[in-house]
Each structure stands twice: as structure tokens, then as C-alpha cells.
Design an enzyme around this catalytic site. Structure first.
Site, mmCIF file in Angstrom:
data_model
loop_
_atom_site.group_PDB
_atom_site.id
_atom_site.type_symbol
_atom_site.label_atom_id
_atom_site.label_comp_id
_atom_site.label_asym_id
_atom_site.label_seq_id
_atom_site.Cartn_x
_atom_site.Cartn_y
_atom_site.Cartn_z
ATOM 1 N N GLU A 193 -2.906 -13.675 1.819
ATOM 2 C CA GLU A 193 -3.000 -12.909 2.816
ATOM 3 C C GLU A 193 -4.440 -13.044 3.469
ATOM 4 O O GLU A 193 -4.390 -13.058 4.689
ATOM 5 C CB GLU A 193 -2.748 -11.486 2.144
ATOM 6 N N SER B 252 0.954 -1.163 -0.125
ATOM 7 C CA SER B 252 -0.008 -0.174 0.019
ATOM 8 C C SER B 252 0.852 1.289 -0.064
ATOM 9 O O SER B 252 2.006 1.098 0.581
ATOM 10 C CB SER B 252 -0.668 -0.226 1.228
#
Length: 393
Positions: A232, A117
Site C-alpha cells: 500500500e 482500520s
């Protein structure tokens, strides 16, 4: 002893017993974990020589039961390495990379974090702008990453970069292993609602990475990243939980000990959440069986979405039942691990707020489920074929 496809539950128990006869779990912890990896008892579905035996993933449960009272891994510290980096390295790494990284990753000698991110590329990761420019046999990386759990004690990171700005955003990305000790890596804490700094922002300035730290082909970073993201979501939402365990177990324990605090409304809500917890737990078991047969799919998004909603509802109910947040330590400090069940109810309530953000926001996961699981029409995407460099910012 028989290996590979010839190992069933009985033979696996024999293998574990033989391992324990030769390795003392009360001796040196690190040496025991190294020996367990070398014996193929780290993750049995991995290939032989890489911590596994090349057998069914479900047989890992046998190993965990037999070794339940031996040194264990710290999921709060090693979670990203175990759940995200390792399967990605296994899928896309060279043989040299697999043998270099997997053993110290599993034993905890080297901790990993995830550089995905960015301030302008969170939910829409494909818009990321961290650049990697080739310079001979090296890549020079410049950019900023954010919400990086555990970066302050990590040795390595999985990193996605932009290597070709002249093609649409889902192309022209390349995936690397990043040396967190390299010159130009600057880790800064981000304070959370609990007062702790479990997350970080990471600034990359002229960081030089050799090409042998690249995972996958140049320009194929999005495909590699999808493997990480799907794993994830399974790691966050689909981990094994015993019946009545996890967050619902923490609430039930207090419920049983304090009948004077119960009300009819709280009882009905607890029953509803118990049912949801059981559905989530059994769905996770089914998902892990599917994983044993191949790569994770979009179903992991559903598990992670359910996990976040359930954790937040249960931790909220816990606080209502107690009628006290029970949390008064807001001091800024570095967090060494994430431990939902070893901490108090106030911490659980506050920390659960992040469950619907980390690992993909609940809003984005609903889009994935609607499009890739339910087959509903996708949202209009006007930037799909536009070169990344021409996208508005």
C-alpha cells in the site's frame, strides 16, 4: 514466442506488436483489457497465466509505453485492488483464488476496497476487534471498519479480523476476502473536507464468509496484512512519475503562465520543492528496482511519508501563488474516483490533507523508519505479551 526468462526488451516489444495486430484497441474496451491480461501484458512480473510473463518488473515500463494509447485502467477506482489486494492474493492465495480474482480485478470488472482500520484501531491496527467466529465451513463476522475508500462501489474487500482473543494482539488475527454484497454488510458514507464522500464506514453484522475466502493460515493474519500494508505504501508513494510530473508539474504550469504573480520567496520555495520532488521520484525508481527482486520492505514507508509531505507543500504553494482557493462546491456527493491532476487547485489542496493519514499516518511511518530502517530502539510496548482480551479499551 519465447516466454519467461527468455524475454528481453526487444522480444517484449515484438510480443506487444503481435498482441496489437490481433486485438483492436478501438474496439470493445473490456474485451481488449481481458485479452491484454491473457497475453501476460497486465503485470509482466506476475506468473504466466495470471496476467504476467514471469519476467522483470522493470520491463512493465516497456509495455506501458507501447500501449500508452490503448484503453487504460482507472487508478482512482482500481488502486486498492491493483496495489494492495493483487500482491497479497499472489503471495498468500490458493491457485483457485488467484485464478478467480486476479483477472476481473485487473480489468476493473470487480472493484476492491480495504477493511482494515476501525474506530479503536487505526494507527495501531493490531488492536482491531472485528470478530470472526468459525461455524463449520463458514466464518461469522461482526464488527465495524472505517475510512474505507470506495466501499460504495466495491464487489470485494480485503478484511482482517480477530479470530482468537486469548493470545497477544499481533497473533490470533485472520485475513479474508469479504463479499461486499453479502447479507449483513452495511456501507455508510463519511463526508470529507471537500464535501465528497470518498470514504465510508462499514458495519459487519453476522456476515457469513466461506472458509475458501480465507487468505493465509488461521491466526496468521498479521503477517498477511504486513504484505498488504507495505505494498500500500509503495502504491501510494512510490508510483512512477515522469520528471516534472505529478503535483510539481501542476504548480510549474501555472508558474510559467503567470510571471506577474511571482515573488522571490515563492521562487526559492518552488526551487526547493522541485529538488525534493526529484529526490522522491528517483528514490521511487530505486525502490521499484528493489521490488523486482523480492517483497517490499519498510523503505516504502519512507516513500509514502515523503509523498504526503511533498503533496501538501506543493498544493499549499499553488494556492499561495494563485491567491485564491478556487473551490466553492461543498455539496455532499459520492466520489467516483480520486483525480489529483484532473481537478482544480482547491480540490488538490484540500484532498492532500488526507495524504498524511491514509495508508498509515505520518507519525506511525516515522516510527517504522526509525526502528526498521535506521535500527533505533523501539518504543516501550507494555501490551506486547498481553492477551488481546485483557487489553484496556
Amino acid at each position: 514466442m519465447t516466454t519467461g526468462a527468455g524475454v528481453d526488451e526487444a522480444r517484449l516489444k515484438e510480443r506487444v506488436a503481435a498482441f496489437l495486430s490481433e486485438n483492436d484497441p478501438d474496439g470493445d474496451r473490456l474485451e481488449f483489457l481481458r485479452a491484454r491480461f491473457d497475453a501476460g501484458l497486465a503485470w509482466v512480473w506476475f506468473p504466466e497465466g495470471l496476467g504476467g510473463l514471469g519476467i522483470s518488473r522493470e520491463l512493465q515500463q516497456v509495455v506501458e509505453r507501447e500501449l500508452a494509447h490503448t484503453p487504460q485502467l482507472d487508478g482512482g477506482v482500481q488502486g486498492i485492488g491493483l496495489g494492495m489486494a493483487a500482491p497479497t492474493i499472489l503471495a498468500f492465495g490458493t491457485e483457485e483464488q488467484k485464478r478467480r480474482f486476479l483477472r476481473p480485478l485487473w480489468t476493473g470488472e470487480e472493484i476492491w476496497c480495504q477493511l482494515f482500520s476501525e474506530p479503536g484501531a487505526g494507527s495501531d491496527l493490531a488492536t482491531l476487534g472485528t470478530r470472526a467466529v468459525r461455524d463449520g465451513d463458514e466464518w461469522v463476522v461482526d464488527g465495524q471498519k472505517v475510512w474505507t475508500s470506495g466501499a460504495h462501489h466495491s464487489r470485494w474487500a480485503i478484511l482482517v479480523t480477530r479470530t482468537d482473543p486469548d493470545v497477544p494482539k499481533h497473533r490470533g488475527m485472520t485475513y479474508f476476502v469479504c463479499d461486499m454484497h453479502a447479507p449483513g454488510v452495511d456501507v455508510r458514507p463519511l463526508r470529507q473536507i471537500t464535501g465528497e464522500a470518498e470514504f465510508n464506514e462499514v458495519f459487519l453484522t453476522g456476515v457469513r464468509l466461506p472458509d475458501d475466502l480465507r487468505l493465509g493460515e488461521v491466526g496468521d493474519g498479521w503477517r498477511v496484512a504486513q504484505t498488504t500494508l507495505m505494498n500500500e505504501r509503495v502504491a501510494i508513494g512510490g508510483g512512477p512519475v515522469r520528471r516534472g510530473g505529478g503535483m510539481v508539474g501542476a504548480v510549474l504550469e501555472f508558474w510559467r503562465e503567470h510571471p506577474e504573480l511571482r515573488t522571490h520567496d515563492l521562487h526559492q520555495r518552488l526551487l526547493s520543492l522541485w529538488v525534493e520532488a526529484e529526490v522522491t521520484r528517483l528514490s521511487g525508481a530505486r525502490l521499484r528496482e528493489q521490488l523486482a527482486a523480492g517483497q517490499p520492505g519498510p523503505e516504502g514507508s519512507g516513500m509514502k511519508l515523503s509523498f504526503a509531505k511533498l503533496n501538501q507543500a506543493l498544493s499549499g504553494l499553488d494556492i499561495e501563488l494563485r491567491r485564491d482557493l478556487g473551490y466553492d462546491d461543498w455539496a455532499f456527493r459520492r466520489s467516483e474516483t480520486v483525480d489529483f491532476y484532473g481537478r482544480g487547485p482547491g480540490y488538490r489542496y484540500l484532498r492532500a490533507k488526507g495524504n498524511s493519514i491514509e495508508g498509515g499516518t505520518s507519525e506511525i511511518l516515522r516510527n517504522i523508519i526509525s526502528e526498521r530502517v535506521l535500527g533505533l530502539p523501539s518504543e516501550p510496548r507494555v501490551d506486547k505479551d498481553v492477551p488481546w482480551k485483557d487489553l484496556p479499551r
